[in-house]
Structures are given as C-alpha cells and as structure tokens.
Design an enzyme around this catalytic site. Structure first.
Site, PDB file in Angstrom:
ATOM      1  N   GLU A  34       4.576  -5.285 -64.746  1.00 45.57           N
ATOM      2  CA  GLU A  34       5.476  -4.512 -63.897  1.00 45.57           C
ATOM      3  C   GLU A  34       5.489  -5.209 -62.537  1.00 45.57           C
ATOM      4  OE1 GLU A  34       4.392  -0.419 -63.252  1.00 45.57           O
ATOM      5  OE2 GLU A  34       6.107  -0.127 -61.918  1.00 45.57           O
ATOM      6  N   ARG A 261      -9.803  -3.805 -71.062  1.00 53.21           N
ATOM      7  CA  ARG A 261      -9.369  -4.517 -69.875  1.00 53.21           C
ATOM      8  C   ARG A 261     -10.555  -5.205 -69.213  1.00 53.21           C
ATOM      9  NH1 ARG A 261      -5.626  -1.361 -67.263  1.00 53.21           N
ATOM     10  NH2 ARG A 261      -5.870  -2.418 -65.299  1.00 53.21           N
ATOM     11  N   LYS A 271      -3.473  -2.992 -59.115  1.00 56.62           N
ATOM     12  CA  LYS A 271      -2.506  -3.481 -58.127  1.00 56.62           C
ATOM     13  C   LYS A 271      -2.358  -2.476 -56.990  1.00 56.62           C
ATOM     14  CE  LYS A 271       0.328  -4.532 -61.475  1.00 56.62           C
ATOM     15  NZ  LYS A 271       1.562  -4.765 -62.230  1.00 56.62           N
TER      16      LYS A 271
HETATM   17  P1  ATP Z   1      -2.685  -2.540 -62.665  1.00 54.66           P
HETATM   18  O1  ATP Z   1      -3.365  -1.230 -62.872  1.00 54.66           O
HETATM   19  O2  ATP Z   1      -3.579  -3.576 -62.128  1.00 54.66           O
HETATM   20  O3  ATP Z   1      -1.417  -2.432 -61.925  1.00 54.66           O
HETATM   21  P2  ATP Z   1      -1.176  -2.603 -65.001  1.00 54.66           P
HETATM   22  O4  ATP Z   1      -1.689  -2.504 -66.400  1.00 54.66           O
HETATM   23  O5  ATP Z   1      -0.471  -1.446 -64.452  1.00 54.66           O
HETATM   24  O6  ATP Z   1      -2.370  -3.054 -64.110  1.00 54.66           O
HETATM   25  P3  ATP Z   1       0.993  -4.299 -65.642  1.00 54.66           P
HETATM   26  O7  ATP Z   1       1.809  -5.150 -64.769  1.00 54.66           O
HETATM   27  O8  ATP Z   1       1.607  -3.121 -66.270  1.00 54.66           O
HETATM   28  O9  ATP Z   1      -0.261  -3.859 -64.799  1.00 54.66           O
HETATM   29  O10 ATP Z   1       0.231  -5.182 -66.724  1.00 54.66           O
HETATM   30  C1  ATP Z   1       0.795  -6.229 -67.463  1.00 54.66           C
HETATM   31  C2  ATP Z   1      -0.124  -6.504 -68.623  1.00 54.66           C
HETATM   32  O11 ATP Z   1      -1.400  -6.924 -68.172  1.00 54.66           O
HETATM   33  C3  ATP Z   1      -0.343  -5.266 -69.471  1.00 54.66           C
HETATM   34  O12 ATP Z   1      -0.211  -5.602 -70.820  1.00 54.66           O
HETATM   35  C4  ATP Z   1      -1.732  -4.836 -69.127  1.00 54.66           C
HETATM   36  O13 ATP Z   1      -2.323  -4.172 -70.201  1.00 54.66           O
HETATM   37  C5  ATP Z   1      -2.408  -6.153 -68.779  1.00 54.66           C
HETATM   38  N1  ATP Z   1      -3.518  -5.930 -67.854  1.00 54.66           N
HETATM   39  C6  ATP Z   1      -3.479  -5.320 -66.663  1.00 54.66           C
HETATM   40  N2  ATP Z   1      -4.698  -5.246 -66.110  1.00 54.66           N
HETATM   41  C7  ATP Z   1      -5.550  -5.848 -66.972  1.00 54.66           C
HETATM   42  C8  ATP Z   1      -6.965  -6.085 -66.994  1.00 54.66           C
HETATM   43  N3  ATP Z   1      -7.759  -5.699 -65.987  1.00 54.66           N
HETATM   44  N4  ATP Z   1      -7.488  -6.733 -68.053  1.00 54.66           N
HETATM   45  C9  ATP Z   1      -6.707  -7.124 -69.055  1.00 54.66           C
HETATM   46  N5  ATP Z   1      -5.382  -6.929 -69.115  1.00 54.66           N
HETATM   47  C10 ATP Z   1      -4.797  -6.292 -68.098  1.00 54.66           C
HETATM   48 MG    MG Z   2       1.351  -0.636 -64.838  1.00 48.32          MG
END
Ligand code: ATP
Ligand code: MG
Length: 570
Positions: A34, A261, A271
């Site tokens: 995202e 994760r 983020k």
């Molecule tokens: P954040 O909470 O840091 O914003 P998010 O999952 O909301 O993380 P996205 O941009 O939606 O961020 O994530 C893109 C991809 O990266 C998703 O498939 C998510 O599952 C993966 N991802 C995000 N954070 C991690 C992590 N700490 N370890 C492994 N994969 C991750």
């Molecule tokens: Mg997200």
C-alpha cells in the site's frame, strides 16, 4: 528455474500444487504494497519471498500497488517503492499494476453480487454496525436493511457512486452470515463512501473498495496462483475465498498462504509508526540511516546482497518471532569483508609528534587495500613527523593487557614504523591530553629486511599534513529496548534512544578525498563506512554502517560450543 536456495512450507505447498497440476502448472505471485509509506526490511522479506519464489519456479511476480485508501496514500511513496524493489534486485518487467486501475471492474463485480442477492446497501452507522456485529462469544444481529430488494440495492449503490450521499451514511456489505464464528464473515463491508481525491483516479470515485474485497479480486484478475501474505490475515482467509468463489469470470482461483512477519529487535516496523518518527522529527527522514526502511538501510551503506542474504537466513515460518538486529549486521559484515577496501581513518584524533623524524620529510608507503582480497590493489600513503592516532589508543596509566600506546611503551604504526611514547603534553588549565611526543625506530619500517622486531599492538594513523577532515556519523540502535512495543500502555516513543546519533570530526587518509557518494570502505579497526549523500568537497560525510565487532557470529559460536559440549557429555 533457478537453483533453490532454501525451502519452506510455502515451497512444499507449491510443490504439491505442481504435482497435482493445479493452475496448469503456473506459479504467479505478487508483491502488493500500500503506497502509504516507505518500504521497510519486513517488506524486503516479502519481496524476496514473492519474487524469489517466482524466480525459483520459473514463474512470474507482479508489483501491484494496493491503493484503495486515498486518505493516506501518495505518489512519493509509489516512486520510492518502485526504486526500492529495483534496488533490491528484482524486476516486474511489464507487470506493474494498481488496484485503482480495477475500480470500474470491481464496481461491476459488486453490482453482480447485488444482483445475485449476495450484497446489500446498509444505512447503519459505523457504530451501529460494530454493535450489531456481536462479539467472539455472541453472534451478531442482522441489519434492518439486510433484506432490501435487489432493485433498491442497485439503485442505492449507483447513488453512492454518483456522490448523492455524505460520508458514513451508508456502505455496501456482503451478505454472508451474521452468526459466523469468524467475525470477518459477519457481513463485511465491501465499499465505503469517501469524498477524497485519489492520487491516481482524482475525483472520479467517491466510493472506495475495502482491502478484503479488492485484494482477492485483484489477485484473481491478474491470474495470481499463490497469494502470500502475513499471518494477521489468516482469519480473513475465509472471506478471501468467499470473494473469489462468488464472483464470476475471474482469471484464476488464487490461494492465500500466510507466513510470519519479520520483527527486528531495537526497532519498530509498522509504516504508521515509522511515519510518526519522521513527522515528529525523531529522525531526519524516511531515509535516515537509523531507520529500518530500505531507503534508510541503503543510505546507511547496506548492500542489496546483504539484505537478500539476511532474508534467506531468517527463512519463512508460520509462528511470529523476533530476529536480533545483530544478525542483519552480521550479513553486511560478511558481504563487505571481502569487497570493501581497507583504509585508515582516525575517528577521534590525538596528535603525535615523532621528535626524531626529520621535519618536512614525507615518505610514501605501500599499502594494500585488503590482505584477503589482493584484487582490490594498493595505494601509497604518506608518512611524516606529525600524525594523528585514535584517542582511545593511548592511556596514561594503562592496565596490564592494554597493548596500545602508553608512556614508555612501543607500538607499530600500520604500514610504517615502531614508535615509542616519550612524553605526554597536557592542557595547562584542563589537564586534558593534547599531544604525545614519540620517537621512531628507523630500522623497523614495514617490509624492510631490518624490520625484525615485534611489538604487540598495531595502530592506524593519518598524517596531520595530508589528512582530510570529515564528519563521521556513528549510529546506535534507535530504541533502547529490544522490543519497544512490549508494554501495551507505554507509547513506543518512550523507548527511543536519545543518543542514537553520534557526530564526530575525524581525519581520513588522503585517498578518501575523492570517494564517491555511496562507496563503502572498511576503516581499519573501526568498522565499515559509507559516503553519505550530505558529503561536499569541503566536508566529506561518512556513515558508519556497522562496527567490526560481530556479536551475532560470537553468539553463534557460543551456541555451537554449548551444543558440542552437550553432545560430548552424552
Ligand atoms: P505496515 O504495517 O508496516 O504498514 P503492511 O502489511 O500494512 O505493513 P503493506 O504495504 O500492506 O504493509 O504490505 C505489503 C506486503 O508486505 C504485504 O504482503 C505484507 O504482508 C508484507 N509485509 C509487511 N510487513 C511485513 C513484515 N514485517 N514482514 C514480512 N512481510 C511484511
Ligand atoms: Mg497495510
């Protein structure tokens, strides 16, 4: 198909699928960020996994922006994400997609769901919806609007799209089961009204699809076969399946697979929290070298190879765990040990005058860039009467095992001579040591046949005349605690390390005058360093990537020994 570097339960699932001929033998993954912030090392794990699996199985991996929430998203983030994925060494070829490109199709699919009696417009407020949803122990209640006719729903949904309703006045919901033990299945919201401009679609839309609706459909429209995500989506899987099973005409029937994760010690990884650090000024930006973002790690001096190596080493599991940041640091040391030229830099200088060395004389000494990697070549470095050594390499009253310089003691200067400390000069007022007076032994020049004498310590040094002044930034952990989010009722920012940045005025050997931004060196005895983008010709700026002390390797060795002792005592 490239050689398999590691295996995991995800590989097992794919192997089984291929054996059974599922998806016509295709493997197609995607990385779906995202664009609401910069990518971090956790995303790197997901990138390596998704692109890595596609590579290993001779399949494809898409880059898709999950841009369904216009309030927090921005073009700046889109660009940074593309840059970071490329920098890590992955290529989406022509498969760059945006969920927002599917808005029209997603809308049409929603209309189909309404026509099939599987979705309805609900006028309950957000609070009421929450109330009606029930709890883990109590079933939910049907909304009074649940039995609206298809015609009425179609008309209302069209009006939602046309901007006839204010935000929050109604939503489109899936009609599934308000008594389901899984709360995600209790008539989840599919669309909400948001009168917000989108960074790509502008004001075309005022209704936006929810993640749980847009994501599975985007996957299925792109022909994704394996939709790999993190474990917090495990409970959403039945909804993922419901969506792809109830919409007709999709390209593939993707399978959602969850993995744990990455959590890294001494930092935070969401983020949202990283954005707080940036916006509230705790760091200088998303690419601050203390940040766990990919751009921060890049600026700090990490290589893409070291990050990919790290992602391989940590592996893929189902259960959450915390990885010690020392392991990431171990990976960059491993990578740079061989690659980085070794040079001399005095981080905290103390002046030394070699009294019996002729004034005005300069000798250019041969110095190889790396004993381990002769391919890096060598350079000439100047030696003269006045030099700097590291402040911590001198002690006036040293303990027994201090093998560096002290009054009356000798050390070797790397590539040069053995010197002896004769006198200490102090500031009359403060008593601070400001200079050492030494003598050298001309017979001990490194590499000469007369250099037969040995001493215990070897110091790095830089001449006063030729040394170049530089700013050196030493980074420490951003948080004092291994898990800054440990206590639920304490704001994670309470655990910020106030001394995470140390700025030094240092002196570098003259070879480094021309060092390009981004180039990496080992400063002898001090660690690995990288030229920062803030560098100017007047004042070069170096970031310390890591020190040389490998706590991770040490720990591993200790573990190995422990295990050896255990087995030998059996
Ligand atoms: P954040 O909470 O840091 O914003 P998010 O999952 O909301 O993380 P996205 O941009 O939606 O961020 O994530 C893109 C991809 O990266 C998703 O498939 C998510 O599952 C993966 N991802 C995000 N954070 C991690 C992590 N700490 N370890 C492994 N994969 C991750
Ligand atoms: Mg997200």
């Amino acid at each position: 198909m490239t050689e398999r570097k590691f295996t995991s339960f995800i590989h097992d699932i794919i192997d089984e699928d291929l054996k059974r001929g599922k998806n016509d033998g295709r493997v197609h993954t995607r990385f779906p960020p995202e664009p609401n912030g910069y990518l971090h090392i956790g995303h790197a794990k997901s990138i390596c996994l998704n692109f890595g699996i596609a590579e290993e199985y001779g399949g494809l991996c898409n880059l898709r922006f999950d841009d369904t929430n216009p309030t927090k998203e921005d073009l700046e983030y889109v660009e940074s994400i593309k840059e970071d994925v490329k920098w890590l060494g992955y290529d989406w070829d022509d498969r760059l997609y945006y969920a927002s490109d599917y808005f029209e199709q997603l809308y049409q699919y929603a209309v189909e769901l309404i026509k099939a009696g599987k979705a309805y417009v609900d006028d309950l407020s957000a609070d009421e919806i929450r109330e009606y949803r029930g709890t883990l122990t109590e079933p939910g209640k049907n909304s009074p609007y649940r039995e609206r006719s298809v015609e009425e729903n179609l008309e209302l949904f069209e009006k939602m799209r046309a901007g006839k309703f204010p935000e929050g006045s109604c939503v489109l919901r899936a009609k599934i089961d308000m008594a389901s033990p899984n709360l995600n299945m209790r008539d989840p919201v599919l669309y909400r009204i948001q009168h917000t401009s989108h960074h790509r679609t502008g004001d075309k839309w005022c209704i936006y699809p929810m993640y749980d609706y847009a994501h599975p459909l985007s996957d299925a429209m792109e022909g994704i076969t394996h939709s790999i995500c993190t474990v917090e989506f495990e409970d959403h899987r039945p909804l993922y399946d419901w969506v792809v099973e109830n919409v007709k005409g999709l390209k593939s029937r993707p399978q959602q697979i969850e993995f744990a994760r990455l959590n890294l010690s001494h930092t935070v990884m969401s983020k949202r929290k990283l954005r707080q650090l940036v916006e509230e000024g705790y760091v200088k930006g998303w690419d601050d070298p203390r940040m766990p973002t990919i751009s921060g790690l890049r600026r700090r001096g990490y290589t893409p190879e070291s990050i990919r190596d790290f992602c391989e080493r940590i592996g893929v599991a189902k259960a959450d765990s915390m990885v010690d940041i020392a392991m990431l640091e171990h990976c960059i040391r491993e990578d740079l040990n061989y690659k980085a030229p070794r040079v001399m830099a005095v981080l905290r200088p103390l002046k030394v005058v070699i009294e019996n060395y002729p004034e005005g004389e300069v000798e250019w000494l041969d110095a190889e860039y790396s004993q381990e990697n002769p391919e890096l070549g060598s350079r000439k470095i100047p030696f003269a009467r006045e030099i700097y050594i590291e402040r911590e390499d001198f002690m006036e009253d040293p303990p027994k095992k201090f093998f560096r310089l002290a009054p009356g003691r000798e050390v070797r200067l790397k590539y040069a001579y053995i010197i002896k400390c004769e006198r200490v000069i102090k500031d009359e007022n403060t008593g601070e040591i400001i200079e050492l007076r030494c003598t050298y032994d001309p017979a001990t020049r490194s590499g000469s046949p007369t250099a037969t004498r040995r001493v215990k310590g070897t110091l790095h040094w830089v001449t006063v005349e030729h040394g170049i002044e530089a700013e050196v930034r030493i980074y420490h952990n951003l948080f004092n605690k291994a898990n800054p989010e440990e206590e639920k009722d304490v704001d994670f920012k309470q655990n910020i390390n106030p001394n995470s940045l140390e700025v030094l005025r240092s002196v570098l050997e003259p070879t480094l005058a021309e060092a390009a931004v981004g180039s990496r060196y080992q400063f002898l005895r001090q660690g690995y360093f990288c030229v920062d983008a803030d560098s100017t010709t007047q004042l070069p700026v170096f970031n310390r990537i890591v020190s040389l002390k490998d706590t991770w390797a040490k720990l591993q060795k200790k573990e190995a020994n422990k295990n050896k002792n255990k087995t030998s005592s059996l």
